[in-house]
Design a protein around this motif. Structure first.
Motif, PDB file in Angstrom:
ATOM      1  N   PHE A  66       0.852  -1.182   0.000  1.00 13.89           N
ATOM      2  CA  PHE A  66       0.000   0.000   0.000  1.00 13.89           C
ATOM      3  C   PHE A  66       0.889   1.234   0.000  1.00 13.89           C
ATOM      4  N   TYR A  98      -7.855   2.247   6.806  1.00 15.97           N
ATOM      5  CA  TYR A  98      -8.482   1.579   5.669  1.00 15.97           C
ATOM      6  C   TYR A  98      -8.774   0.131   6.038  1.00 15.97           C
ATOM      7  N   LEU A 127       0.717   5.482   0.283  1.00 18.91           N
ATOM      8  CA  LEU A 127      -0.103   6.645   0.631  1.00 18.91           C
ATOM      9  C   LEU A 127       0.748   7.886   0.465  1.00 18.91           C
ATOM     10  N   ARG A 168      -5.018   2.725  -8.341  1.00 18.93           N
ATOM     11  CA  ARG A 168      -4.830   4.039  -7.728  1.00 18.93           C
ATOM     12  C   ARG A 168      -6.163   4.695  -7.406  1.00 18.93           C
ATOM     13  N   PHE A 208      -5.261  12.552  -0.492  1.00 19.30           N
ATOM     14  CA  PHE A 208      -4.205  11.555  -0.583  1.00 19.30           C
ATOM     15  C   PHE A 208      -4.319  10.787  -1.887  1.00 19.30           C
ATOM     16  N   ARG A 209      -3.187  10.343  -2.361  1.00 17.76           N
ATOM     17  CA  ARG A 209      -3.144   9.332  -3.407  1.00 17.76           C
ATOM     18  C   ARG A 209      -2.911   8.016  -2.676  1.00 17.76           C
ATOM     19  N   PHE A 210      -3.700   6.993  -2.995  1.00 16.17           N
ATOM     20  CA  PHE A 210      -3.628   5.701  -2.320  1.00 16.17           C
ATOM     21  C   PHE A 210      -3.530   4.619  -3.386  1.00 16.17           C
ATOM     22  N   ASP A 211      -2.452   3.839  -3.372  1.00 10.66           N
ATOM     23  CA  ASP A 211      -2.235   2.773  -4.351  1.00 10.66           C
ATOM     24  C   ASP A 211      -2.238   1.424  -3.646  1.00 10.66           C
ATOM     25  N   PHE A 220     -12.713   4.100   4.305  1.00 11.30           N
ATOM     26  CA  PHE A 220     -11.634   5.030   4.659  1.00 11.30           C
ATOM     27  C   PHE A 220     -12.099   5.932   5.797  1.00 11.30           C
TER      28      PHE A 220
END
Length: 189
Positions: free
Chosen positions: A43, A168, A45, A150, A81-84, A122
């Motif tokens: 993950f 999460y 963030l 993403r 946030f960018r969350f992958d 989230f």
């Protein structure tokens, strides 16, 4: 009028996602990128500041100072946030992945979850016990181009930005709840 601003913000976040695709996402010291590995999952963030969003969305466009201040003020009201999510050994979109062999889940259930339902999983938790639900959510579906699952997520900014927990809990992965500790310095570019 607020609806128009909200739509503009969502469009701006869509543009942000598009531009972030071309950015290097290696975990470098001091970049604000936080990674966590659990089982076969990785993950990522990355907190996004108001200036990050403005620069990505408006770049070299000529925006007068008054309009820029208004845009930045709107961006400042959110923590984005960018969350992958990456799955080791699995090179397809996450909507095709399910790791609970004892339960039957079809593609439509997974797709619906990642498009809409995941937003409910989230939370942004404050040290004072406050809890913010995710109110900006975008699942970027271009896995074939980026090889990444993403998401852009955003929360109304809490009154205290000292230490926060990005939480999460994915009901379709056998990992339980994962938490990322974030402090206000992570939002500095």
């Amino acid at each position: 009028m607020k609806l128009i601003k909200y739509i503009q913000l969502l469009f701006s976040l869509f543009l942000t996602v598009t531009v972030l695709n071309s950015c290097d996402t290696k975990n470098k010291q001091g970049t604000g990128i936080i990674t966590k590995e659990i089982k076969q999952y990785k993950f990522l963030l990355q907190p996004l500041t108001a200036n990050d969003l403005f620069n990505i969305n408006y770049g070299n466009k000529d925006v007068d100072e008054k309009e820029k201040k208004i845009i930045l003020a709107e961006y400042e009201t959110f923590c984005c946030f960018r969350f992958d999510i990456k799955v080791e050994g699995f090179d397809k979109e996450i909507t095709e992945y399910y790791d609970k062999a004892d339960e039957k889940v079809d593609y439509d259930q997974l797709l619906n979850y990642y498009l809409f339902g995941m937003q409910q999983d989230f939370k942004l938790l404050g040290m004072d016990g406050s809890e913010a639900s995710c109110n900006i959510y975008f699942y970027e579906r271009n896995f074939m181009l980026t090889k990444s699952n993403r998401f852009i997520v955003g929360f109304k900014k809490p009154s205290k930005m000292e230490t926060l927990t990005f939480s999460y809990d994915n009901r379709f992965l056998s990992i339980g709840k994962i938490n990322f500790q974030i402090n206000k310095n992570d939002f500095k570019g």
